[in-house]
Design a protein around this motif. Structure first.
Motif, short mmCIF file in Angstrom:
data_model
loop_
_atom_site.label_atom_id
_atom_site.label_comp_id
_atom_site.label_asym_id
_atom_site.label_seq_id
_atom_site.Cartn_x
_atom_site.Cartn_y
_atom_site.Cartn_z
N VAL A 134 34.97 17.98 25.20
CA VAL A 134 35.20 19.42 25.32
C VAL A 134 36.43 19.84 24.52
CG1 VAL A 134 35.83 21.27 26.93
CG2 VAL A 134 34.09 19.60 27.58
N TYR A 135 37.51 19.09 24.68
CA TYR A 135 38.75 19.44 23.98
C TYR A 135 38.65 19.15 22.48
CZ TYR A 135 40.31 19.72 28.77
OH TYR A 135 40.41 20.06 30.10
N GLU A 136 37.92 18.11 22.13
CA GLU A 136 37.70 17.80 20.71
C GLU A 136 36.99 18.96 20.03
OE1 GLU A 136 37.65 15.23 17.23
OE2 GLU A 136 38.81 15.25 19.08
N LYS A 137 35.99 19.51 20.68
CA LYS A 137 35.25 20.65 20.12
C LYS A 137 36.13 21.89 20.05
CE LYS A 137 31.10 23.47 20.84
NZ LYS A 137 29.90 23.68 21.71
N ALA A 138 36.90 22.14 21.12
CA ALA A 138 37.75 23.33 21.16
C ALA A 138 38.81 23.32 20.06
CB ALA A 138 38.43 23.44 22.53
N LEU A 139 39.24 22.12 19.67
CA LEU A 139 40.31 21.99 18.67
C LEU A 139 39.78 21.88 17.25
CD1 LEU A 139 42.60 19.57 20.68
CD2 LEU A 139 43.16 21.93 20.02
N SER A 140 38.47 22.01 17.08
CA SER A 140 37.88 21.96 15.74
C SER A 140 38.26 23.22 14.96
CB SER A 140 36.36 21.84 15.84
OG SER A 140 35.77 21.85 14.56
#
Length: 219
Positions: A134-140
């Protein structure tokens, strides 16, 4: 004594995220470290603990309890809580996820050796499959989780990733955005200072911390 005083044990627990936010906000604070049942009972008797539990934070002439309430107050006061309600609710969602993950780690010192292996496996799988994606996607393509400004959600995420790495050092290897985020966050002067030896950041809990908590809270 500082105008901000924290009442808790000499360890991380629920107070550590509060220490993190205060440090990032540049707020100096003192700590009253509970070591005996008598010290805890004194706080109970003088009415400082609304729900008969710590953390307790004295600031701005108030005695604040309940971890989420304290964190939200600090975040709101020091411009770490978004620019409007829509950003705030997104920050809350991300922050709740990191707190869920950190809570799984916080209970580890208090479980039996037989349970610990199972709990660790669960933490690893949840981090890899539920939380970090979730955080990996949000920080893209984004420097922060929400909007264009540092928020408490970012601070909690850094704290959470560092806690998980203490248990699983290579766990971020497949999450390049999280790795880059961590590196950026560590360059923020207040965070860099808090990560240095001798700061008020607490180390991982040891047997003395566990023994003190059990004796003071009688469980």
């Amino acid at each position: 004594m500082s105008e901000v005083v924290l009442y808790y044990f000499d360890g991380r627990g629920q107070m550590e995220s509060i220490r993190w936010l205060l440090a990032v906000a540049g707020v100096e604070f003192d700590e009253v470290l509970l070591k005996t049942r008598e010290e805890f009972e004194k706080l109970l008797k003088d009415g400082s603990l609304m729900f008969q539990q710590v953390p307790l934070v004295e600031m701005d002439g108030m005695k604040l309890v309940q971890t989420k309430a304290i964190l939200n107050y600090i975040a709101g006061k020091y411009n770490l809580y978004g620019k409007d309600l829509q950003e705030r609710v997104k920050i809350d969602m991300y922050a709740e996820g990191t707190r869920d993950l950190m809570d799984m780690i916080k209970i580890l010192p208090f479980v039996s050796p037989d349970e610990k292996t199972t709990k660790l496996e669960l933490i690893q799988s949840k981090a890899l499959e539920r939380y970090f994606p979730v955080y990996e996607k949000a920080l893209s393509g984004s420097q922060y989780l929400v909007g264009d400004h540092l928020s408490c959600a970012d601070v909690h995420l850094l704290e959470a990733t560092l806690m998980v790495e203490e248990k699983f050092p290579s766990i971020l290897s497949s999450f390049p955005n999280l790795q880059a985020f961590q590196a950026r966050m560590k360059t923020i002067p207040a965070i860099s200072k808090f990560l240095q030896p001798g700061s008020k950041r607490k180390p991982p809990p040891d047997d003395i911390y566990v023994k003190t908590v059990k004796e003071v809270l009688r469980f």
